[in-house]
Design a protein around this motif. Structure first.
Motif, PDB file in Angstrom:
ATOM      1  N   THR A  10       0.868  -1.174   0.000  1.00 33.92           N
ATOM      2  CA  THR A  10       0.000   0.000   0.000  1.00 33.92           C
ATOM      3  C   THR A  10       0.906   1.226   0.000  1.00 33.92           C
ATOM      4  OG1 THR A  10      -0.125   0.285   2.411  1.00 33.92           O
ATOM      5  CG2 THR A  10      -1.693  -1.255   1.392  1.00 33.92           C
ATOM      6  N   MET A  11       0.366   2.366  -0.425  1.00 33.90           N
ATOM      7  CA  MET A  11       1.189   3.564  -0.483  1.00 33.90           C
ATOM      8  C   MET A  11       1.579   4.041   0.916  1.00 33.90           C
ATOM      9  SD  MET A  11       2.806   5.398  -2.571  1.00 33.90           S
ATOM     10  CE  MET A  11       2.050   4.893  -4.117  1.00 33.90           C
ATOM     11  N   VAL A  12       0.706   3.847   1.897  1.00 30.23           N
ATOM     12  CA  VAL A  12       1.042   4.217   3.278  1.00 30.23           C
ATOM     13  C   VAL A  12       2.283   3.459   3.729  1.00 30.23           C
ATOM     14  CG1 VAL A  12       0.298   4.104   5.676  1.00 30.23           C
ATOM     15  CG2 VAL A  12      -1.294   4.883   3.928  1.00 30.23           C
ATOM     16  N   ASP A  13       2.305   2.149   3.507  1.00 34.57           N
ATOM     17  CA  ASP A  13       3.453   1.331   3.901  1.00 34.57           C
ATOM     18  C   ASP A  13       4.687   1.663   3.062  1.00 34.57           C
ATOM     19  OD1 ASP A  13       1.925   0.083   5.809  1.00 34.57           O
ATOM     20  OD2 ASP A  13       1.495  -1.683   4.573  1.00 34.57           O
ATOM     21  N   PHE A  14       4.465   1.960   1.778  1.00 36.09           N
ATOM     22  CA  PHE A  14       5.593   2.289   0.906  1.00 36.09           C
ATOM     23  C   PHE A  14       6.265   3.573   1.359  1.00 36.09           C
ATOM     24  CE2 PHE A  14       7.777   3.785  -2.844  1.00 36.09           C
ATOM     25  CZ  PHE A  14       8.294   2.626  -3.398  1.00 36.09           C
ATOM     26  N   PHE A  15       5.478   4.594   1.670  1.00 37.24           N
ATOM     27  CA  PHE A  15       6.052   5.849   2.164  1.00 37.24           C
ATOM     28  C   PHE A  15       6.816   5.619   3.468  1.00 37.24           C
ATOM     29  CE2 PHE A  15       2.702   8.713  -0.044  1.00 37.24           C
ATOM     30  CZ  PHE A  15       3.499   8.812  -1.167  1.00 37.24           C
ATOM     31  N   GLU A  16       6.229   4.839   4.369  1.00 46.35           N
ATOM     32  CA  GLU A  16       6.870   4.614   5.667  1.00 46.35           C
ATOM     33  C   GLU A  16       8.170   3.821   5.492  1.00 46.35           C
ATOM     34  OE1 GLU A  16       7.690   5.436   9.317  1.00 46.35           O
ATOM     35  OE2 GLU A  16       5.837   6.179   8.384  1.00 46.35           O
ATOM     36  N   SER A  17       8.177   2.837   4.588  1.00 47.91           N
ATOM     37  CA  SER A  17       9.396   2.078   4.319  1.00 47.91           C
ATOM     38  C   SER A  17      10.467   2.952   3.675  1.00 47.91           C
ATOM     39  CB  SER A  17       9.089   0.887   3.401  1.00 47.91           C
ATOM     40  OG  SER A  17       8.208  -0.015   4.020  1.00 47.91           O
ATOM     41  N   SER A  18      10.035   4.043   3.032  1.00 53.51           N
ATOM     42  CA  SER A  18      10.962   4.933   2.331  1.00 53.51           C
ATOM     43  C   SER A  18      11.416   6.109   3.193  1.00 53.51           C
ATOM     44  CB  SER A  18      10.296   5.480   1.057  1.00 53.51           C
ATOM     45  OG  SER A  18       9.903   4.441   0.198  1.00 53.51           O
ATOM     46  N   ARG A  19      10.936   6.205   4.413  1.00 62.35           N
ATOM     47  CA  ARG A  19      11.270   7.346   5.272  1.00 62.35           C
ATOM     48  C   ARG A  19      12.786   7.448   5.465  1.00 62.35           C
ATOM     49  NH1 ARG A  19       8.722  10.238   9.372  1.00 62.35           N
ATOM     50  NH2 ARG A  19       6.859   8.899   9.274  1.00 62.35           N
ATOM     51  N   GLY A  20      13.299   8.678   5.385  1.00 67.49           N
ATOM     52  CA  GLY A  20      14.719   8.905   5.630  1.00 67.49           C
ATOM     53  C   GLY A  20      15.412   9.521   4.434  1.00 67.49           C
ATOM     54  N   THR A  21      16.728   9.404   4.432  1.00 63.27           N
ATOM     55  CA  THR A  21      17.566   9.969   3.371  1.00 63.27           C
ATOM     56  C   THR A  21      18.194   8.843   2.563  1.00 63.27           C
ATOM     57  OG1 THR A  21      18.067  11.924   4.716  1.00 63.27           O
ATOM     58  CG2 THR A  21      19.540  11.457   2.869  1.00 63.27           C
ATOM     59  N   TRP A  22      18.129   8.978   1.247  1.00 63.62           N
ATOM     60  CA  TRP A  22      18.656   7.970   0.327  1.00 63.62           C
ATOM     61  C   TRP A  22      19.698   8.602  -0.580  1.00 63.62           C
ATOM     62  CZ3 TRP A  22      16.551   2.929   0.388  1.00 63.62           C
ATOM     63  CH2 TRP A  22      15.401   2.780   1.203  1.00 63.62           C
ATOM     64  N   LEU A  23      20.795   7.895  -0.807  1.00 59.59           N
ATOM     65  CA  LEU A  23      21.759   8.305  -1.828  1.00 59.59           C
ATOM     66  C   LEU A  23      21.232   7.813  -3.167  1.00 59.59           C
ATOM     67  CD1 LEU A  23      24.450   9.379  -2.926  1.00 59.59           C
ATOM     68  CD2 LEU A  23      25.461   7.158  -2.349  1.00 59.59           C
ATOM     69  N   ASN A  24      20.929   8.754  -4.047  1.00 59.53           N
ATOM     70  CA  ASN A  24      20.358   8.451  -5.354  1.00 59.53           C
ATOM     71  C   ASN A  24      21.457   8.491  -6.412  1.00 59.53           C
ATOM     72  OD1 ASN A  24      19.392   9.626  -8.053  1.00 59.53           O
ATOM     73  ND2 ASN A  24      17.468   8.899  -7.182  1.00 59.53           N
ATOM     74  N   ARG A  25      21.723   7.338  -7.041  1.00 54.98           N
ATOM     75  CA  ARG A  25      22.700   7.268  -8.133  1.00 54.98           C
ATOM     76  C   ARG A  25      21.912   7.001  -9.403  1.00 54.98           C
ATOM     77  NH1 ARG A  25      28.319   4.879  -5.841  1.00 54.98           N
ATOM     78  NH2 ARG A  25      28.938   7.054  -5.894  1.00 54.98           N
ATOM     79  N   ARG A  26      21.976   7.927 -10.337  1.00 54.12           N
ATOM     80  CA  ARG A  26      21.100   7.822 -11.504  1.00 54.12           C
ATOM     81  C   ARG A  26      21.854   8.046 -12.813  1.00 54.12           C
ATOM     82  NH1 ARG A  26      20.366  12.458  -8.908  1.00 54.12           N
ATOM     83  NH2 ARG A  26      20.535  14.435 -10.038  1.00 54.12           N
TER      84      ARG A  26
END
Length: 203
Positions: A10-26
């Protein structure tokens, strides 16, 4: 780091699992006359509840009933060498409005679109394996993004922008969760404790 045995569905769980800072390599591939790009940045994600003022503001802008929203998340893209330097030009607020009766799919409301700088509504759905697909239709473009967790510390994202004459751009991202200051302190304390225990046994 541990594998995702039960990915967020679910989007609620997805947002919560994504909480914090991520190093984005693109890596960004332009399929026109522009040069390809490769870059690193930090992606900061802060989920919020349905009572956040942003919910009513954005829902009203897109004529959506605020009672249908579960909340959302704020996103910032910032330099990974200048901590805490945030630019509103590289920020977005996203509101989740799940489908009535099936919270594995629904709508995302954004105050500013990634391709065209205006409020925009996207559709989303979670596949059986946890892969999230987001589709956004702009006036002259369609953006399609897929995102999934490889482990609890690594996310993958791929996206494309399609114009009337075909695909114009594709993006490939690998995102690594950054430890917080508290995480680093806890690791240091644990290392000190292990070193102390080793010294005691050796003595």
């Amino acid at each position: 780091m541990s594998p995702i045995s039960s990915p967020p569905m679910t989007m609620v769980d997805f947002f919560e699992s994504s909480r914090g800072t991520w190093l984005n390599r693109r890596a960004v591939h332009h399929l026109d006359h522009q040069d390809d790009e490769a870059a690193d940045s930090n992606l900061v994600i802060e989920p919020f509840k349905a009572d956040d003022p942003a919910v009513s503001r954005i829902c009203e802008a897109l004529n959506i009933n605020t009672a249908n929203s579960t909340g959302g998340a704020r996103f910032w893209w910032e330099s990974n060498i200048k901590k805490g330097v945030r630019n509103d030009d590289y920020a977005a607020v996203v509101i989740d409005v799940p489908d009535n009766g099936n919270d594995r799919r629904g709508f995302l409301l954004r105050d500013v679109g990634y391709v065209e700088k205006q409020a925009v509504l996207s559709t989303y759905s979670f596949a059986e394996d946890g892969v999230l697909t987001i589709t956004t239709r702009y006036d002259t473009n369609i953006g399609i993004e897929r995102c999934w967790f490889v482990t609890d510390q690594i996310r993958m994202r791929v996206s494309s922008v399609q114009c009337l004459d075909g695909v114009a751009m594709t993006t490939y991202c690998t995102e690594f969760r950054c430890p917080t200051d508290a995480d680093i302190t806890a690791i240091a304390e644990h290392a000190k404790q292990m070193a102390s225990n080793t010294s005691s046994h050796g003595a």
